[in-house]
Design a protein around this motif. Structure first.
Motif, PDB file in Angstrom:
ATOM      1  N   HIS A   1       0.855  -1.188   0.000  1.00 27.06           N
ATOM      2  CA  HIS A   1       0.000   0.000   0.000  1.00 27.06           C
ATOM      3  C   HIS A   1       0.889   1.234   0.000  1.00 27.06           C
ATOM      4  O   HIS A   1       1.785   1.362   0.827  1.00 27.06           O
ATOM      5  CB  HIS A   1      -0.872  -0.011   1.262  1.00 27.06           C
ATOM      6  N   SER A   2       0.621   2.132  -0.932  1.00 22.67           N
ATOM      7  CA  SER A   2       1.466   3.322  -1.041  1.00 22.67           C
ATOM      8  C   SER A   2       0.669   4.599  -1.207  1.00 22.67           C
ATOM      9  O   SER A   2       1.229   5.619  -1.583  1.00 22.67           O
ATOM     10  CB  SER A   2       2.415   3.173  -2.234  1.00 22.67           C
ATOM     11  N   GLY A   3      -0.624   4.548  -0.932  1.00 20.17           N
ATOM     12  CA  GLY A   3      -1.467   5.713  -1.158  1.00 20.17           C
ATOM     13  C   GLY A   3      -1.449   6.685   0.001  1.00 20.17           C
ATOM     14  O   GLY A   3      -2.388   6.716   0.796  1.00 20.17           O
ATOM     15  N   GLY A   4      -0.415   7.477   0.117  1.00 22.29           N
ATOM     16  CA  GLY A   4      -0.356   8.454   1.199  1.00 22.29           C
ATOM     17  C   GLY A   4       0.963   9.187   1.193  1.00 22.29           C
ATOM     18  O   GLY A   4       1.932   8.754   0.569  1.00 22.29           O
ATOM     19  N   VAL A   5       1.018  10.288   1.917  1.00 25.16           N
ATOM     20  CA  VAL A   5       2.245  11.075   1.944  1.00 25.16           C
ATOM     21  C   VAL A   5       3.375  10.264   2.574  1.00 25.16           C
ATOM     22  O   VAL A   5       3.229   9.664   3.633  1.00 25.16           O
ATOM     23  CB  VAL A   5       2.037  12.414   2.694  1.00 25.16           C
ATOM     24  N   GLY A   6       4.510  10.202   1.885  1.00 28.64           N
ATOM     25  CA  GLY A   6       5.680   9.479   2.376  1.00 28.64           C
ATOM     26  C   GLY A   6       5.670   7.993   2.111  1.00 28.64           C
ATOM     27  O   GLY A   6       6.725   7.350   2.195  1.00 28.64           O
ATOM     28  N   LEU A   7       4.521   7.433   1.783  1.00 24.40           N
ATOM     29  CA  LEU A   7       4.470   5.974   1.622  1.00 24.40           C
ATOM     30  C   LEU A   7       5.221   5.484   0.385  1.00 24.40           C
ATOM     31  O   LEU A   7       5.935   4.481   0.468  1.00 24.40           O
ATOM     32  CB  LEU A   7       3.021   5.483   1.622  1.00 24.40           C
ATOM     33  N   PRO A   8       5.119   6.139  -0.773  1.00 31.18           N
ATOM     34  CA  PRO A   8       5.953   5.681  -1.892  1.00 31.18           C
ATOM     35  C   PRO A   8       7.445   5.760  -1.573  1.00 31.18           C
ATOM     36  O   PRO A   8       8.221   4.896  -1.997  1.00 31.18           O
ATOM     37  CB  PRO A   8       5.566   6.627  -3.035  1.00 31.18           C
ATOM     38  N   GLU A   9       7.833   6.785  -0.828  1.00 28.20           N
ATOM     39  CA  GLU A   9       9.243   6.908  -0.449  1.00 28.20           C
ATOM     40  C   GLU A   9       9.683   5.702   0.387  1.00 28.20           C
ATOM     41  O   GLU A   9      10.781   5.155   0.195  1.00 28.20           O
ATOM     42  CB  GLU A   9       9.447   8.212   0.348  1.00 28.20           C
TER      43      GLU A   9
ATOM     44  N   LYS B   1      10.502 -12.462  -7.308  1.00 26.81           N
ATOM     45  CA  LYS B   1       9.494 -12.297  -8.365  1.00 26.81           C
ATOM     46  C   LYS B   1       9.124 -10.831  -8.520  1.00 26.81           C
ATOM     47  O   LYS B   1       8.853 -10.134  -7.543  1.00 26.81           O
ATOM     48  CB  LYS B   1       8.246 -13.116  -8.036  1.00 26.81           C
ATOM     49  N   LEU B   2       9.090 -10.386  -9.770  1.00 26.34           N
ATOM     50  CA  LEU B   2       8.712  -9.014 -10.067  1.00 26.34           C
ATOM     51  C   LEU B   2       7.237  -8.803  -9.734  1.00 26.34           C
ATOM     52  O   LEU B   2       6.390  -9.610 -10.118  1.00 26.34           O
ATOM     53  CB  LEU B   2       8.958  -8.728 -11.552  1.00 26.34           C
ATOM     54  N   SER B   3       6.930  -7.735  -9.017  1.00 23.08           N
ATOM     55  CA  SER B   3       5.548  -7.416  -8.680  1.00 23.08           C
ATOM     56  C   SER B   3       5.257  -6.007  -9.170  1.00 23.08           C
ATOM     57  O   SER B   3       5.856  -5.550 -10.148  1.00 23.08           O
ATOM     58  CB  SER B   3       5.334  -7.557  -7.166  1.00 23.08           C
ATOM     59  N   VAL B   4       4.355  -5.300  -8.508  1.00 21.13           N
ATOM     60  CA  VAL B   4       4.074  -3.899  -8.817  1.00 21.13           C
ATOM     61  C   VAL B   4       3.931  -3.145  -7.499  1.00 21.13           C
ATOM     62  O   VAL B   4       3.728  -3.747  -6.447  1.00 21.13           O
ATOM     63  CB  VAL B   4       2.789  -3.713  -9.666  1.00 21.13           C
ATOM     64  N   LEU B   5       4.021  -1.823  -7.572  1.00 21.42           N
ATOM     65  CA  LEU B   5       3.925  -0.979  -6.385  1.00 21.42           C
ATOM     66  C   LEU B   5       3.130   0.272  -6.717  1.00 21.42           C
ATOM     67  O   LEU B   5       3.385   0.941  -7.716  1.00 21.42           O
ATOM     68  CB  LEU B   5       5.324  -0.598  -5.888  1.00 21.42           C
ATOM     69  N   GLU B   6       2.181   0.579  -5.857  1.00 21.99           N
ATOM     70  CA  GLU B   6       1.337   1.757  -6.018  1.00 21.99           C
ATOM     71  C   GLU B   6       2.163   3.046  -5.991  1.00 21.99           C
ATOM     72  O   GLU B   6       3.126   3.155  -5.239  1.00 21.99           O
ATOM     73  CB  GLU B   6       0.320   1.773  -4.875  1.00 21.99           C
ATOM     74  N   TYR B   7       1.748   3.999  -6.818  1.00 20.12           N
ATOM     75  CA  TYR B   7       2.360   5.329  -6.803  1.00 20.12           C
ATOM     76  C   TYR B   7       1.257   6.371  -6.911  1.00 20.12           C
ATOM     77  O   TYR B   7       0.402   6.290  -7.799  1.00 20.12           O
ATOM     78  CB  TYR B   7       3.338   5.506  -7.962  1.00 20.12           C
ATOM     79  N   VAL B   8       1.258   7.315  -5.983  1.00 19.14           N
ATOM     80  CA  VAL B   8       0.362   8.463  -6.076  1.00 19.14           C
ATOM     81  C   VAL B   8       1.213   9.707  -6.232  1.00 19.14           C
ATOM     82  O   VAL B   8       2.181   9.914  -5.511  1.00 19.14           O
ATOM     83  CB  VAL B   8      -0.565   8.574  -4.846  1.00 19.14           C
ATOM     84  N   ASP B   9       0.853  10.532  -7.190  1.00 20.89           N
ATOM     85  CA  ASP B   9       1.701  11.664  -7.564  1.00 20.89           C
ATOM     86  C   ASP B   9       1.343  12.903  -6.749  1.00 20.89           C
ATOM     87  O   ASP B   9       0.900  13.916  -7.284  1.00 20.89           O
ATOM     88  CB  ASP B   9       1.552  11.941  -9.063  1.00 20.89           C
ATOM     89  N   HIS B  10       1.505  12.806  -5.428  1.00 25.36           N
ATOM     90  CA  HIS B  10       1.141  13.920  -4.558  1.00 25.36           C
ATOM     91  C   HIS B  10       2.191  14.122  -3.469  1.00 25.36           C
ATOM     92  O   HIS B  10       2.666  13.158  -2.870  1.00 25.36           O
ATOM     93  CB  HIS B  10      -0.208  13.667  -3.877  1.00 25.36           C
ATOM     94  N   LEU B  11       2.571  15.372  -3.236  1.00 23.66           N
ATOM     95  CA  LEU B  11       3.318  15.805  -2.055  1.00 23.66           C
ATOM     96  C   LEU B  11       4.777  15.336  -2.013  1.00 23.66           C
ATOM     97  O   LEU B  11       5.449  15.506  -0.992  1.00 23.66           O
ATOM     98  CB  LEU B  11       2.599  15.362  -0.766  1.00 23.66           C
ATOM     99  N   HIS B  12       5.289  14.784  -3.094  1.00 19.82           N
ATOM    100  CA  HIS B  12       6.680  14.321  -3.091  1.00 19.82           C
ATOM    101  C   HIS B  12       7.676  15.477  -2.987  1.00 19.82           C
ATOM    102  O   HIS B  12       8.806  15.292  -2.519  1.00 19.82           O
ATOM    103  CB  HIS B  12       6.969  13.499  -4.353  1.00 19.82           C
ATOM    104  N   GLU B  13       7.220  16.665  -3.383  1.00 16.87           N
ATOM    105  CA  GLU B  13       8.123  17.819  -3.375  1.00 16.87           C
ATOM    106  C   GLU B  13       8.551  18.226  -1.964  1.00 16.87           C
ATOM    107  O   GLU B  13       9.477  19.032  -1.807  1.00 16.87           O
ATOM    108  CB  GLU B  13       7.456  19.011  -4.075  1.00 16.87           C
ATOM    109  N   HIS B  14       7.911  17.665  -0.955  1.00 16.66           N
ATOM    110  CA  HIS B  14       8.245  18.032   0.421  1.00 16.66           C
ATOM    111  C   HIS B  14       9.388  17.194   1.003  1.00 16.66           C
ATOM    112  O   HIS B  14       9.826  17.450   2.129  1.00 16.66           O
ATOM    113  CB  HIS B  14       7.015  17.911   1.307  1.00 16.66           C
ATOM    114  N   PHE B  15       9.866  16.211   0.248  1.00 24.94           N
ATOM    115  CA  PHE B  15      10.924  15.334   0.752  1.00 24.94           C
ATOM    116  C   PHE B  15      12.269  15.664   0.108  1.00 24.94           C
ATOM    117  O   PHE B  15      12.338  16.072  -1.058  1.00 24.94           O
ATOM    118  CB  PHE B  15      10.561  13.870   0.481  1.00 24.94           C
ATOM    119  N   LEU B  16      13.333  15.462   0.883  1.00 23.88           N
ATOM    120  CA  LEU B  16      14.672  15.729   0.363  1.00 23.88           C
ATOM    121  C   LEU B  16      15.024  14.792  -0.783  1.00 23.88           C
ATOM    122  O   LEU B  16      15.714  15.180  -1.730  1.00 23.88           O
ATOM    123  CB  LEU B  16      15.704  15.570   1.490  1.00 23.88           C
TER     124      LEU B  16
END
Length: 452
Positions: free
Chosen positions: A358-366, A382-397
């Protein structure tokens, strides 16, 4: 650990909230208007290094998690970093073993969310000292070192330490090649939820689907559970854009809104759109219910996924061992940090259940880019997939990044969730006058509005 000994001297917490309810980012059938938030823990040391960890919430109550972080972090104050990481499983047990704090868990709820922030902050500190990203620390471990990170209490009926060792040894062939793929950013394909929020209008949804398709995405998730008519219309639009036979995969997510019979009936009416899985069809604690939904939907070719609200390895054990889920969706900080995630990766590997965090939230994709890389390189292979939401990434170093449909494997030392100081100051709640957004006129729309 080489070099001068490092001691944890204290910690700070920050209540950081982003006003995403204003544009309905993150909206779904259960969570109509969340403000993506971070209950943040900063471990202070007698060196140049700090450890940064956080737990994701959606607004109100974030302060309660921060208060709980104070209790958990106090258990590592005065400890040396080397003593904490020398026997990680023992350290993790120590952190959950305060008998009075256990009473308000045990190992679940607010106190466990706080644990995730503190544990992840220790990993971040360790990674910075070693000069490695967190995923690489684990990928470089021997099977014996990996197993020592896990507290096996309550899960030896699913996987024993001896079985875990064998699973990791069995994954050794091909590991060097998978590590090379990770270094070339080909270890974690991404899927997008950004077009699928329930509060988005049709035009916005269409434009976002076209944009993400053009960026190389092949997996798309839409929220469902409002009404059958609306969901059929929205899924029809999605299939018009991504097609049925072009290698593009559709997933749907109900965010716990249905009873078990409702989930079965509802999904029967969406089966023609051929979703890979239905996520969170019912209560996240209902193992029997998930099994019933999975059995009923199997003839339709629809799988069942859950995990973002799965509170610990014990619930995951039951979901996995009973065959209640097709997809295991670990959360980086609802579980008790990296160590408990590793426990679930091992169980999922033994029972052949793919990991799709689960990656739907601030900081979770990171965070989760590290966990998916660990799973691919060191555990499942085994290759899988990972959720990405394009929000709020600009706040991380060091924000997570997608290129050609793949997560770009993090190379900077740490766990990737260190937030910019100016972002923390601007979005701290309730914050300082003249500094925090929450003291502005614009914030009154949320602060004085209906609490839904």
């Amino acid at each position: 650990m080489a070099g001068t000994e490092i001691t944890i001297t204290g910690w700070a917490t920050r209540d950081i909230r982003f006003p995403t309810s204003l544009d309905k980012t993150g909206s779904d059938a259960m969570n109509a208007a969340g403000d993506y938030s971070s209950a943040y823990c900063i471990l202070q040391t007698d060196s140049e290094y700090q450890g940064h960890g956080m737990t994701f919430t959606i607004g109100r109550g974030n302060d309660i998690v921060c208060a709980a972080i104070n209790h958990v972090a106090d258990r590592v104050k005065g400890r040396t970093l080397s003593s904490l990481v020398a026997d990680w499983g023992k350290t993790w047990r120590h952190l959950v073993n305060d008998s009075q704090l256990r009473w308000i868990g045990p190992e679940k709820g607010v106190i466990h969310l706080a644990l995730g922030a503190v544990v992840n902050a220790i990993w971040d500190l360790w990674a910075k000292v070693l000069g490695k990203p967190v995923w690489r620390i684990v990928a470089d471990m021997t099977p014996e070192e990996f197993v020592r990170c896990v507290d096996f209490r309550y899960i030896t009926d699913a996987v024993t330490p001896e079985e875990a060792l064998q699973l990791l040894r069995d994954a050794e062939p091909g590991k060097a090649e998978r590590l090379e793929e990770a270094l070339n950013s080909r270890a974690v394909p991404a899927y997008t939820t950004s077009a699928g929020w329930l509060g988005y209008g049709e035009d916005k949804m269409k434009n976002l689907l076209r944009e993400t398709l053009a960026k190389g995405y092949r997996h798309f998730k839409l929220k469902v559970g409002g009404s059958v008519e609306d969901d059929r219309r929205r899924l029809g639009i999605a299939r018009e854009i991504i097609g049925y036979d072009q290698g593009n995969v559709l997933m749907v997510d109900a965010n716990q809104v249905w009873s078990v019979p409702e989930a079965i009936e509802y999904m029967g009416q969406l089966a023609e759109f051929k979703p890979w899985f239905i996520e969170e069809p019912t209560s996240p604690d209902d193992i029997v219910g998930h099994k019933a939904v999975r059995d009923a939907l199997r003839p339709h070719g629809i799988g069942v996924a859950t995990g973002e609200m799965c509170q610990n390895r014990v619930i995951f054990k039951q979901l996995i061992m009973t065959g209640a889920i097709d997809v295991c969706q670990i959360d980086a900080c609802r579980l008790g940090g990296v160590n408990e995630v590793l426990a679930v990766l091992l169980m999922a590997k033994k029972y052949g259940v793919p990991i799709v965090p689960h990656s739907g939230g601030v900081g979770l994709p990171e965070y989760t880019q590290h966990l998916s890389t660990i799973d691919y390189v060191a555990v499942s292979g085994k290759l899988s997939v990972l959720e990405y939401v394009d929000h709020l990434h600009e706040h991380f170093l060091h924000p997570s990044e997608i290129k050609d449909g793949y997560y770009q494997t993090p190379t900077e030392p740490g766990y990737s969730v260190e937030m910019k100081a100016e972002s923390m100051d601007r979005y701290e709640y309730p914050g300082k006058d003249g500094v925090s957004w929450w003291k502005s006129e614009e914030a009154k729309a949320i602060l004085d509005g209906d609490k839904i």
